[in-house]
Write a protein that holds these residues in place. Structure first.
Motif, PDB file in Angstrom:
ATOM      1  N   UNK A 358       0.830  -1.266  -0.410  1.00 44.67           N
ATOM      2  CA  UNK A 358       0.128   0.081  -0.313  1.00 44.67           C
ATOM      3  C   UNK A 358       0.689   1.215   0.183  1.00 44.67           C
ATOM      4  N   UNK A 359       2.148   1.336   0.174  1.00 40.52           N
ATOM      5  CA  UNK A 359       3.158   2.521   0.572  1.00 40.52           C
ATOM      6  C   UNK A 359       2.978   3.055  -0.959  1.00 40.52           C
ATOM      7  N   UNK A 360       3.134   1.840  -2.419  1.00 43.42           N
ATOM      8  CA  UNK A 360       3.225   2.931  -3.264  1.00 43.42           C
ATOM      9  C   UNK A 360       2.185   3.332  -3.703  1.00 43.42           C
ATOM     10  N   UNK A 361       1.431   2.355  -3.666  1.00 41.85           N
ATOM     11  CA  UNK A 361       0.293   3.082  -3.681  1.00 41.85           C
ATOM     12  C   UNK A 361      -0.986   3.905  -3.422  1.00 41.85           C
ATOM     13  N   UNK A 362      -0.093   4.783  -2.547  1.00 43.14           N
ATOM     14  CA  UNK A 362      -1.008   5.921  -1.523  1.00 43.14           C
ATOM     15  C   UNK A 362      -0.044   6.798  -2.019  1.00 43.14           C
ATOM     16  N   UNK A 363       0.880   6.522  -2.208  1.00 45.17           N
ATOM     17  CA  UNK A 363       2.438   7.719  -2.755  1.00 45.17           C
ATOM     18  C   UNK A 363       1.425   8.697  -3.974  1.00 45.17           C
ATOM     19  N   UNK A 364       1.067   6.978  -4.523  1.00 46.57           N
ATOM     20  CA  UNK A 364       0.865   7.563  -5.907  1.00 46.57           C
ATOM     21  C   UNK A 364      -0.788   8.441  -5.934  1.00 46.57           C
ATOM     22  N   UNK A 365      -1.103   8.425  -4.569  1.00 46.56           N
ATOM     23  CA  UNK A 365      -2.343   8.599  -5.023  1.00 46.56           C
ATOM     24  C   UNK A 365      -2.624  10.184  -3.806  1.00 46.56           C
ATOM     25  N   UNK A 366      -1.343  10.466  -3.124  1.00 46.08           N
ATOM     26  CA  UNK A 366      -1.084  11.211  -3.352  1.00 46.08           C
ATOM     27  C   UNK A 366      -0.909  13.309  -3.580  1.00 46.08           C
ATOM     28  N   UNK A 367      -0.115  11.992  -5.494  1.00 45.20           N
ATOM     29  CA  UNK A 367       0.450  13.270  -6.440  1.00 45.20           C
ATOM     30  C   UNK A 367      -0.678  13.437  -6.750  1.00 45.20           C
ATOM     31  N   UNK A 368      -1.596  12.799  -6.769  1.00 39.49           N
ATOM     32  CA  UNK A 368      -3.017  12.618  -7.389  1.00 39.49           C
ATOM     33  C   UNK A 368      -4.062  13.605  -6.714  1.00 39.49           C
ATOM     34  N   UNK A 369      -4.412  13.813  -5.349  1.00 39.74           N
ATOM     35  CA  UNK A 369      -4.707  14.419  -4.576  1.00 39.74           C
ATOM     36  C   UNK A 369      -5.846  15.407  -5.342  1.00 39.74           C
ATOM     37  N   UNK A 370      -6.793  16.109  -5.047  1.00 37.73           N
ATOM     38  CA  UNK A 370      -7.278  17.744  -4.900  1.00 37.73           C
ATOM     39  C   UNK A 370      -6.228  18.230  -4.389  1.00 37.73           C
ATOM     40  N   UNK A 371      -5.947  19.144  -4.407  1.00 34.59           N
ATOM     41  CA  UNK A 371      -5.415  20.750  -3.524  1.00 34.59           C
ATOM     42  C   UNK A 371      -6.778  21.435  -3.736  1.00 34.59           C
ATOM     43  N   UNK A 372      -6.030  22.014  -2.424  1.00 35.32           N
ATOM     44  CA  UNK A 372      -6.918  23.289  -1.950  1.00 35.32           C
ATOM     45  C   UNK A 372      -8.096  23.791  -2.455  1.00 35.32           C
ATOM     46  N   UNK A 373      -7.125  24.479  -3.497  1.00 37.19           N
ATOM     47  CA  UNK A 373      -7.402  25.547  -4.239  1.00 37.19           C
ATOM     48  C   UNK A 373      -7.335  25.355  -6.252  1.00 37.19           C
ATOM     49  N   UNK A 374      -7.289  24.712  -6.324  1.00 39.96           N
ATOM     50  CA  UNK A 374      -7.571  23.908  -7.721  1.00 39.96           C
ATOM     51  C   UNK A 374      -8.926  24.681  -8.198  1.00 39.96           C
ATOM     52  N   UNK A 375      -9.634  24.773  -8.056  1.00 38.80           N
ATOM     53  CA  UNK A 375     -10.855  25.188  -8.387  1.00 38.80           C
ATOM     54  C   UNK A 375     -11.511  26.486  -7.859  1.00 38.80           C
ATOM     55  N   UNK A 376     -10.437  27.649  -7.175  1.00 39.24           N
ATOM     56  CA  UNK A 376     -10.315  28.654  -7.096  1.00 39.24           C
ATOM     57  C   UNK A 376     -10.358  29.652  -8.240  1.00 39.24           C
ATOM     58  N   UNK A 377     -10.280  29.227  -9.370  1.00 44.09           N
ATOM     59  CA  UNK A 377      -9.340  30.154 -10.398  1.00 44.09           C
ATOM     60  C   UNK A 377     -10.411  29.432 -11.697  1.00 44.09           C
ATOM     61  N   UNK A 378     -11.851  28.643 -11.179  1.00 42.46           N
ATOM     62  CA  UNK A 378     -12.653  28.966 -12.573  1.00 42.46           C
ATOM     63  C   UNK A 378     -13.418  29.542 -12.839  1.00 42.46           C
ATOM     64  N   UNK A 379     -13.565  30.645 -13.473  1.00 41.94           N
ATOM     65  CA  UNK A 379     -14.261  31.918 -13.768  1.00 41.94           C
ATOM     66  C   UNK A 379     -15.977  31.698 -14.094  1.00 41.94           C
ATOM     67  N   UNK A 380     -15.964  32.888 -12.755  1.00 42.00           N
ATOM     68  CA  UNK A 380     -17.941  32.446 -12.918  1.00 42.00           C
ATOM     69  C   UNK A 380     -18.507  32.140 -14.532  1.00 42.00           C
ATOM     70  N   UNK A 381     -17.861  32.841 -15.451  1.00 46.16           N
ATOM     71  CA  UNK A 381     -18.882  32.480 -16.850  1.00 46.16           C
ATOM     72  C   UNK A 381     -18.823  30.906 -17.691  1.00 46.16           C
ATOM     73  N   UNK A 382     -17.575  30.107 -16.533  1.00 49.17           N
ATOM     74  CA  UNK A 382     -16.944  28.545 -17.313  1.00 49.17           C
ATOM     75  C   UNK A 382     -17.728  28.055 -16.936  1.00 49.17           C
ATOM     76  N   UNK A 383     -18.318  26.220 -18.345  1.00 52.42           N
ATOM     77  CA  UNK A 383     -19.109  26.030 -18.156  1.00 52.42           C
ATOM     78  C   UNK A 383     -18.390  24.461 -16.616  1.00 52.42           C
ATOM     79  N   UNK A 384     -19.748  23.807 -15.537  1.00 52.12           N
ATOM     80  CA  UNK A 384     -19.437  23.371 -14.099  1.00 52.12           C
ATOM     81  C   UNK A 384     -19.338  21.651 -14.881  1.00 52.12           C
ATOM     82  N   UNK A 385     -20.832  21.838 -15.150  1.00 46.78           N
ATOM     83  CA  UNK A 385     -21.669  20.362 -15.490  1.00 46.78           C
ATOM     84  C   UNK A 385     -22.058  20.761 -16.938  1.00 46.78           C
ATOM     85  N   UNK A 386     -21.165  20.033 -17.856  1.00 45.60           N
ATOM     86  CA  UNK A 386     -21.320  20.327 -18.965  1.00 45.60           C
ATOM     87  C   UNK A 386     -22.590  19.411 -19.604  1.00 45.60           C
TER      88      UNK A 386
END
Length: 477
Positions: A358-386
């Motif tokens: 599991x050590x290797x799997x969890x390392x890869x998972x941490x690299x893919x985890x969502x970052x706290x402010x990834x959604x902050x810069x989505x513009x208001x007029x950007x489609x979220x639900x296509x």
């Protein structure tokens, strides 16, 4: 309607599902494996399309060999494999409802192992709905199953090892990777790579990918993501922008690249819809991919007779998923009172092996985890639900009007009500809501309802026609 019965149902034909089905059958359980693919294998061990000639790529030896080994074990052990089936509902007890090539089917068993895998997380940006922008998972299907390039000149962006796997495979098939934008920094990779030494196979595979990419001269931009994509009529221009450790866009030099295809994916999300529909207890763990089921050390869920294994329980990777599948099946056999001694020995061995792998799997998972402010810069007029054409400003308006959780926003905006049932927008919508009302735990998770996937009413009806409707005799006057 076709009816099937067994001692154990296994849902999902990836590494965890194939291993669970084979192990259960070897221990004496009658097992039915349900899978929506043409052949078992899942995404990692995806089989080549029927009639497709073998072509060498970097996906190659290790994964192909492991996939063939699991498929061979699966078909040798006597498991009934129901391929090309869409599971759309499950009832307590348990009865799974399917749509197959010949119409509706039901499968009943007192025990179920859910090995539903994961799907891709997408964080919207202006231009992400252009047809030239596809997911890394879609690119993987083209490359592995069809030996087909998603484009000739490709930009790849996202998080985790998959961006390098897709790049290397595309290069092997003659594609030109113009740029790779990695959300993680060099320092982040340096801190996680040592954990991969617990899985020599993954380490050697990753080294092969990087060697192929380096030899091609492909530039890698660490701590970058695609902030915008503009279609120009013949190709698409991607703007690669620097980010900080929380995924937020920052000032710095931006790189513009002209390509014909963008492949993007910001990590993986456990597919938990079936677990939630069954009513099992859930918890939120960002480092494991998001909402995951609560399990004990032997893969039992909070409901009797229900077990779960693999990436659908938290992002692990193929090798730990296979171990979890075997452990889940052994636990199911013990609980059924079948081959208890052998099942106990297998379960004990799998628990020891899992702790290390599991050590290797969890390392890869941490690299893919969502970052706290990834959604902050989505513009208001950007489609979220296509699917339902819901923009960020629609979600913000719902919050301004009093919506406090994801289900309220879903009801007020239709975000997540389309054909994909929220698989494309769930994460980004939840992050937007959480930024306004508190945390991901506070905003909850969308309620899971049947049908889990879109199905046609005509498929449920089957050959039943109007003439088959029993008509009562006329009442006397």
């Amino acid at each position: 309607m076709t009816f099937h019965e067994a001692d154990l149902i296994v849902v999902g034909g990836g590494p965890a599902g194939m291993a669970a089905a084979a192990q259960g059958a070897e221990l004496g359980l009658s097992v039915i494996l349900i899978d929506d693919g043409e052949q078992p294998g899942g995404q990692v061990y995806r089989a080549e399309a029927t009639g497709m000639y073998s072509k060498s790529g970097v996906h190659t030896a290790a994964n192909k060999t492991a996939g063939m080994r699991l498929r061979e074990a699966l078909f040798k052990c006597g498991t009934r494999v129901l391929s090309k089936r869409t599971l759309w509902s499950i009832e307590p007890g348990y009865t799974a409802h399917l749509i197959g090539p010949n119409g509706p089917e039901t499968v009943s068993a007192p025990r179920v192992v859910i090995a539903s895998g994961a799907y891709e997380r997408q964080i919207p940006f202006p231009g992400w709905t252009n047809p030239e922008v596809i997911g890394l998972a879609a690119a993987t299907i083209l490359l592995k199953s069809q030996h087909t390039l998603p484009g000739k000149r490709i930009a790849i962006a996202g998080a985790g090892p998959l961006i390098y796997a897709v790049a290397a495979e595309a290069i092997s098939l003659g594609g030109e990777i113009v740029a790779i934008a990695d959300l993680s920094s060099r320092l982040t990779w340096a801190s996680e790579v040592p954990k991969l030494f617990t899985s020599p196979r993954l380490l050697s595979q990753g080294a092969a990918w990087m060697a192929k990419i380096k030899a091609s001269g492909t530039p890698i931009y660490f701590s970058h993501r695609i902030s915008e994509a503009q279609y120009t009529g013949k190709n698409i221009t991607a703007l690669l922008s620097p980010v900080n450790s929380e995924g937020e866009l920052v000032d710095g030099q931006r790189k513009s690249v002209n390509v014909d295809t963008i492949c993007i994916g910001s990590g993986l999300v456990p597919a938990t819809e079936l677990v939630m529909l069954a009513g099992a207890e859930m918890r939120y763990a960002a480092s494991e991919g998001g909402w995951v089921p609560v399990r004990d050390t032997e893969m039992r869920l909070s409901l009797p007779g229900l077990y779960a294994a693999g990436d659908g329980t938290g992002i692990l990777g193929a090798i730990p998923s296979e171990i979890e599948g075997r452990l889940a099946a052994a636990t199911a056999a013990k609980d059924a009172g079948i081959s208890e001694g052998a099942a106990h020995s297998i379960a004990r061995a799998m628990r020891r092996k899992l702790a290390w792998k599991k050590m290797a799997g969890r390392a890869a998972a941490r690299l893919m985890a969502i970052k706290p402010k990834m959604a902050k810069d989505i513009p208001g007029d950007c489609i979220v639900c296509r699917c339902e054409d819901v923009h960020r400003y629609d979600i913000e308006a719902a919050i301004d009007n009093g919506a406090k959780d994801v289900n309220q926003v879903k009801a007020w905006t239709r975000c997540g009500m389309g054909p994909c049932q929220g698989r494309m927008c769930r994460e980004s919508a939840a992050e937007i809501i959480a930024s306004r009302v508190g945390s991901r735990e506070a905003v909850g998770v969308w309620t899971s309802r049947a049908p889990l996937k879109p199905i046609n009413v005509s498929e449920l009806i089957g050959d039943y026609s109007y003439q088959d409707i029993p008509m009562p005799k006329s009442a006397p006057l």
